[in-house]
Design an enzyme around this catalytic site. Sequence first.
Site, short mmCIF file in Angstrom:
data_model
loop_
_atom_site.label_atom_id
_atom_site.label_comp_id
_atom_site.label_asym_id
_atom_site.label_seq_id
_atom_site.Cartn_x
_atom_site.Cartn_y
_atom_site.Cartn_z
CE LYS A 70 4.98 1.83 0.44
NZ LYS A 70 5.66 1.41 1.68
NE ARG A 107 9.48 -4.31 5.40
CZ ARG A 107 8.44 -3.57 5.06
NH1 ARG A 107 7.39 -4.10 4.47
NH2 ARG A 107 8.43 -2.26 5.31
CE1 TYR A 131 -14.75 -18.59 -18.78
CE2 TYR A 131 -14.43 -16.48 -17.69
CZ TYR A 131 -14.41 -17.27 -18.84
OH TYR A 131 -14.05 -16.71 -20.02
CG MET A 165 -9.15 -10.54 -18.43
SD MET A 165 -8.28 -11.01 -19.93
CE MET A 165 -7.41 -12.45 -19.41
C1 LIG Z 1 5.14 2.04 2.71
C2 LIG Z 1 5.88 2.62 3.86
C3 LIG Z 1 5.28 3.58 4.67
C4 LIG Z 1 3.82 3.97 4.55
O1 LIG Z 1 3.02 2.94 5.12
P1 LIG Z 1 1.44 3.10 5.22
O2 LIG Z 1 1.00 1.91 6.03
O3 LIG Z 1 0.91 3.05 3.83
O4 LIG Z 1 1.18 4.38 5.89
C5 LIG Z 1 6.06 4.16 5.65
N1 LIG Z 1 7.35 3.79 5.84
C6 LIG Z 1 7.94 2.85 5.09
C7 LIG Z 1 9.35 2.48 5.35
C8 LIG Z 1 7.23 2.22 4.08
O5 LIG Z 1 7.82 1.29 3.33
#
Ligand SMILES: *Cc1c(COP(=O)(O)O)cnc(C)c1O
Length: 359
Positions: free
Chosen positions: A35, A130, A255, A303
């Site tokens: 992802k 979640r 800054y 930046m």
């Molecule tokens: C992102 C995700 C993972 C991977 O998690 P990591 O901590 O990066 O290994 C596994 N399962 C689900 C459902 C996720 O959203």
Amino acid sequence: MPRPIVASISLSALQHNLAVARAHAPAAKVWGVVKANGYGHGLERVMRGFAAADGLALVEPDYAVRLRELGWTKPILLLEGFFDADDLPVLARHDIQFAVHCEEQITLLEAYAGGADWHVHLKMNSGMNRLGFQPDVFRAAYARLQKIAGVRSITMMTHFANADDAGNPALPLKEQVRRFQAATEGLAGARSLCNSAADLMHGELAHDWIRPGVMLYGGSPGGGTAADFGLRAAMTLESRIIGVQDVQPGEAVGYGSRFVADKPMRLGVVACGYADGYPRHAPTGTPILVDGVKTTTVGRVSMDMLEVDLTAIPGAGVGSHVELWGQGLPIDEVAFSAGTIGYELMCALAPRVAVREVE
Ligand SMILES: *Cc1c(COP(=O)(O)O)cnc(C)c1O
């Protein structure tokens, strides 16, 4: 002449880390989690790096289709499932598997009129609160899915909140496992539980499929450093010193003049700022390498630039090599200093940064 900031991505590190994930759960199949553009490493690149994975998992339907167009023929899984009825024909056409985590998704599946072979991943909320069905309604959701003609398999899936901190009193890992086991007992189908932290530290929970993400990129999921787990950094962010300033005691830097020298100092200006993905919240003192020597940032990150202390590296000057994070400096160290986690830094690598693929 391009700006000197470059992210080098090591394919062999991706491959190595995938092998580490497998070694902790030798009987399980592996979803390589890709992802967020492969945690910032580039979707097409990580697809090649994880050629040996059993499947690729992500959350973006358009990127899932892109994986098919790029030639990925093994399973693809959408971890948040689909978002609209319109997604379904696309997922059917490209043979994309998906999580089902709420009643609304089941209703859309029931209403779907086209032909399809669905491989669904029924998600349980085992305590993270979640996504997912509560344990007491999980069996009912399973039964509803079973009645849908196109559903060919139901994998049972949950996600851990504290796999890197198993004793967390608010939700011990064991309690999540207990809820999952109680609610799935006797149901036919594969099980999918482990993220990186669970794979590395609780391989006995692996079951049929594991879902490692950050570890595949050489980031630590917590509970130890990436090196402790034998992982290699896949991304090395490098740049160069493009300016030098000698400052006297009492002179302020950057800054907001947040840093004031209390002794004569030699400062290097690095071509890297928050618009490259470097965290603006990294305070003075954040570790950084110049010509391979560890030093620290000084003053606010701007930046396009940040400043570093060259006082103890007299040989460094304009043109000197800088490593922001990567093979010589764990991304998690930089993240810790900035009050975040390596995940966020790698995902935030900005599109303007040139990427170079290395062995
Ligand atoms: C992102 C995700 C993972 C991977 O998690 P990591 O901590 O990066 O290994 C596994 N399962 C689900 C459902 C996720 O959203």
